[in-house]
Design a protein around this motif. Structure first.
Motif, PDB file in Angstrom:
ATOM      1  N   VAL A 171       0.816  -1.210   0.000  1.00 32.73           N
ATOM      2  CA  VAL A 171       0.000   0.000   0.000  1.00 32.73           C
ATOM      3  C   VAL A 171       0.849   1.259   0.000  1.00 32.73           C
ATOM      4  O   VAL A 171       1.874   1.344   0.665  1.00 32.73           O
ATOM      5  CB  VAL A 171      -0.942   0.002   1.215  1.00 32.73           C
ATOM      6  N   GLY A 172       0.417   2.219  -0.774  1.00 33.52           N
ATOM      7  CA  GLY A 172       1.157   3.472  -0.847  1.00 33.52           C
ATOM      8  C   GLY A 172       2.273   3.405  -1.865  1.00 33.52           C
ATOM      9  O   GLY A 172       3.043   4.338  -2.007  1.00 33.52           O
ATOM     10  N   ASP A 185       3.357   3.316  -5.728  1.00 28.86           N
ATOM     11  CA  ASP A 185       2.807   3.696  -7.016  1.00 28.86           C
ATOM     12  C   ASP A 185       3.602   3.017  -8.127  1.00 28.86           C
ATOM     13  O   ASP A 185       4.805   3.234  -8.248  1.00 28.86           O
ATOM     14  CB  ASP A 185       2.886   5.220  -7.156  1.00 28.86           C
ATOM     15  N   GLU A 237       3.804   3.453 -11.225  1.00 28.58           N
ATOM     16  CA  GLU A 237       4.291   4.258 -12.349  1.00 28.58           C
ATOM     17  C   GLU A 237       5.542   5.073 -12.016  1.00 28.58           C
ATOM     18  O   GLU A 237       6.205   5.591 -12.898  1.00 28.58           O
ATOM     19  CB  GLU A 237       3.190   5.213 -12.832  1.00 28.58           C
ATOM     20  N   ILE A 238       5.843   5.228 -10.764  1.00 27.65           N
ATOM     21  CA  ILE A 238       6.997   6.057 -10.425  1.00 27.65           C
ATOM     22  C   ILE A 238       8.152   5.175  -9.946  1.00 27.65           C
ATOM     23  O   ILE A 238       7.968   4.001  -9.632  1.00 27.65           O
ATOM     24  CB  ILE A 238       6.652   7.140  -9.386  1.00 27.65           C
ATOM     25  N   ASP A 250      11.479   7.312  -5.806  1.00 32.71           N
ATOM     26  CA  ASP A 250      10.343   8.168  -5.462  1.00 32.71           C
ATOM     27  C   ASP A 250       9.410   7.467  -4.478  1.00 32.71           C
ATOM     28  O   ASP A 250       8.880   8.072  -3.555  1.00 32.71           O
ATOM     29  CB  ASP A 250       9.565   8.573  -6.717  1.00 32.71           C
ATOM     30  N   ILE A 309       8.181   8.759  -0.817  1.00 30.23           N
ATOM     31  CA  ILE A 309       6.770   8.944  -0.458  1.00 30.23           C
ATOM     32  C   ILE A 309       6.396   8.090   0.746  1.00 30.23           C
ATOM     33  O   ILE A 309       5.756   8.550   1.691  1.00 30.23           O
ATOM     34  CB  ILE A 309       5.863   8.603  -1.662  1.00 30.23           C
ATOM     35  N   ARG A 337       6.619  -0.689 -11.640  1.00 31.18           N
ATOM     36  CA  ARG A 337       5.919  -1.770 -12.343  1.00 31.18           C
ATOM     37  C   ARG A 337       6.872  -2.760 -12.975  1.00 31.18           C
ATOM     38  O   ARG A 337       6.484  -3.852 -13.361  1.00 31.18           O
ATOM     39  CB  ARG A 337       4.940  -1.203 -13.377  1.00 31.18           C
TER      40      ARG A 337
END
Ligand SMILES: Nc1ncnc2c1ncn2[C@@H]1O[C@H](COP(=O)(O)OP(=O)(O)O)[C@@H](O)[C@H]1O
Ligand SMILES: [Mg+2]
Lengths: 292, 265
Positions: free
Chosen positions: B113-114, B116, B118-119, B123, B127, B161
């Motif tokens: 969770v949390g 992403d 795509e990044i 990064d 985050i 990904r």
């Protein structure tokens, strides 16, 4: 049963009962605490907002330009089409439509994404403790960045079709601050209600669509009111709150005279809206994690 | 964090939960609809219609934890371990009773969770760190350490990904074990990492536990619990059945003296 181990000597200082001195889930203290704490996490939502923007143009060839170009294309197409329809001068009507769309994009972005702000962040809300307002700040910040990005279109139009810009143009700054503040309460209020009642977002989406056509963006309010045949009906458009929000921003951006009436209406809506959002936040903030 | 602990940093971390309960409303398509709710009431059928069924996940919970407490959370599936951890983290506020949590909370429920996709990994590290209450500076200072631990190398600048599941877990563990939480809440999922990497993560996990003020750890691995915890809470049907020294509670829960068996080995 509950046998709490207490090494009393160690715990003596913290052993006072807490039931009275801790504010309950439904308290103003917690509601404002949420807003304050979310504000303190600026680095986080600031960063996330940027990421959201980058995401949108990551895979496109034109990159950051893409957002503004697509905006300009839509504005030009609508400006020409509706300009022909209403027999308007292209050099005033095109910037009028473009600026109206720019502002509308911000408003509708806040409304449409606002109603889904907590639903869309379900994973984060259920797995990481964070103030609810964090998601709202992130959303409004993202919309602000989009707006600033699209401002390029305005600059170009002002160069091609010069307008009587002057000191009053600076009124656009407080006007935008007011728009941002309203984006905040809209997201909190509709976001919380929509998390509980999932049929809200589609309803809001259709209402927003309807409001778009009732707001003078691709048509001119002045023009309709000055036509005696429809003036009476046209004045009903003043009942549409979006009209006033668009006007306070568009007038300074196009160098038109500022009409205070719109500011009064917007001021009242801002206060009433925030009051409603705060009550909602106070009463249902703690429920959102259970509802998403 | 949200609603529960309002200030971080000053004063020793503490968790106080008094007579708390957690009820989950169970919504269906009907109770999720505003239209149905409004029409239902207008039609005068308020009674059973507007009542949303409820699952009582936690009942009369009384816990008080202070700095230095290392608590194992045991109990059968559905006993309420995860829910109790979320109550302690402030994600859920109690529907009855009160809870007060003071300190920087790092809950580890679901490693994905949390994140992403795509990044880039870098990064994502930043985050995740910010979400866990770290500052940007603190995270930047730790990035080398995380990169080394995760052995991800150049992959860190690639979008998430492109990572395998194992690589994602490494990344998440790398971040989690590099932070300085005051209250560390670990749910069972964390045990489900591949054994080889876990051996390496174990040392870091131990160090992390040393650094954090309070640990609550839900796990089915008695060995892990024996290594990390001193006391235990036995959850049963949403209540605390027993709270005491690890050895006793595990003995009662399992029906035999588990720790003694470890020692005799
Ligand atoms: N989000 C939720 N909605 C409805 N019921 C839930 C939710 N989370 C947990 N429960 C219920 O609460 C009880 C306790 O669940 P949980 O805390 O996950 O148990 P454990 O972690 O000990 O296996 C279970 O009966 C479960 O079905
Ligand atoms: Mg669980």
């Amino acid at each position: 049963m509950a046998v709490t181990v207490t090494a009393d000597d160690e715990r003596a200082e913290g052993a006072r009962p807490l039931a009275d001195d801790v504010p309950g889930p439904r308290s103003w203290q917690r509601a404002f605490g949420d807003l304050r704490q979310g504000w303190r996490q600026r680095p986080l939502w600031g960063y996330l907002g940027w990421q959201d923007i980058k995401q949108r143009y990551r895979r496109s060839v034109l990159g950051p330009l893409w957002i503004s170009i697509s905006m300009a294309v839509i504005a030009t197409a609508m400006g020409i089409l509706y300009g022909a329809l209403f027999q308007e001068q292209i050099e005033t009507f095109l910037p009028y439509v473009a600026v109206g769309l720019l502002i509308w994009n911000f408003i509708s972005g806040c409304i449409l994404e606002g109603s889904e702000v907590f639903i869309a962040n379900e994973g984060l809300i259920r797995f990481l403790p964070a103030p609810l307002s964090l998601h709202v700040y992130r959303l409004v910040w993202r919309q602000t960045l989009f707006f600033l990005h699209n401002l390029v279109v305005w600059v170009i139009l002002m160069i091609i079709f010069p307008h009587p810009l002057g000191w009053t143009t600076l009124v656009a700054l407080p006007a935008f601050a007011v728009l941002v503040a309203n984006g905040g309460w809209i997201a909190i209020l509709t976001g919380i209600i929509a998390t509980r009642f999932r049929d809200i977002p589609p309803i809001i989406a259709s209402v927003t669509q309807l409001v778009f056509f009732m707001t003078p963006i691709v048509w001119s309010y002045e023009r309709l009111v000055s036509n005696p045949a429809v003036a009476e009906r046209a004045r009903l458009a003043e009942l549409n709150p979006a009209l006033h929000f668009v006007e306070i921003m568009r007038q300074p951006m196009l160098g038109d005279p500022i009409v205070l009436r719109h500011w009064y209406v917007v001021g009242v809506i801002t206060i009433v809206g925030w009051a409603a959002a705060l009550v909602c936040l106070r009463n249902y903030r703690a429920r959102v994690a259970y509802w998403v | 964090m949200r609603g529960v602990s309002t200030e971080n940093g000053n004063g020793a971390p503490r968790i106080d939960i008094v007579d708390a309960g957690v009820d989950f409303p169970i919504f269906d398509a009907k109770s999720r609809s505003l239209k149905k709710a409004v029409l239902g009431k207008a039609g005068g059928r308020i009674g059973t219609e507007s009542k949303v069924p409820i699952i009582e996940a936690l009942r009369s919970i009384n816990v008080s934890l202070r700095k230095g407490d290392r608590v194992a959370l045991v109990g059968h599936n559905g006993a309420g371990k995860s829910t109790l951890l979320r109550l302690m983290s402030g994600i859920y506020e109690p529907t009855r009773g009160r809870s007060f949590v003071h300190g920087k909370v790092a809950p580890v429920f679901d490693l994905a969770v949390g994140m992403d996709p795509e990044i880039s990994g870098l990064d994502n590290i930043l985050i995740r760190g910010l979400f866990l209450g770290m500052t940007k500076k603190q995270m930047e200072a730790r990035i080398d350490d995380i990169a080394e631990f995760t052995e991800l190398g150049d992959y860190l600048s690639m979008p998430l990904r492109t990572y395998s599941t194992g690589m994602r877990v490494r990344l998440a563990l790398g971040v989690v074990t590099s932070i300085d939480p005051e209250i560390l809440l670990l749910d069972e999922g964390i045990g489900a990492v591949d054994a080889e990497f876990l051996a390496k993560a174990r040392d870091r996990l131990f160090e992390l536990v040393e650094r954090s003020g309070i640990l609550v750890f839900a796990s089915h691995s008695d060995e892990f619990l024996a290594d990390l915890c001193e006391t235990a809470i036995w959850m049963d049907h949403g209540t605390i059945r027993e709270h005491g020294p690890l050895r006793e509670v595990l003995h009662h829960y399992k029906g035999h003296d588990v720790l003694a068996e470890f020692e005799s080995r």
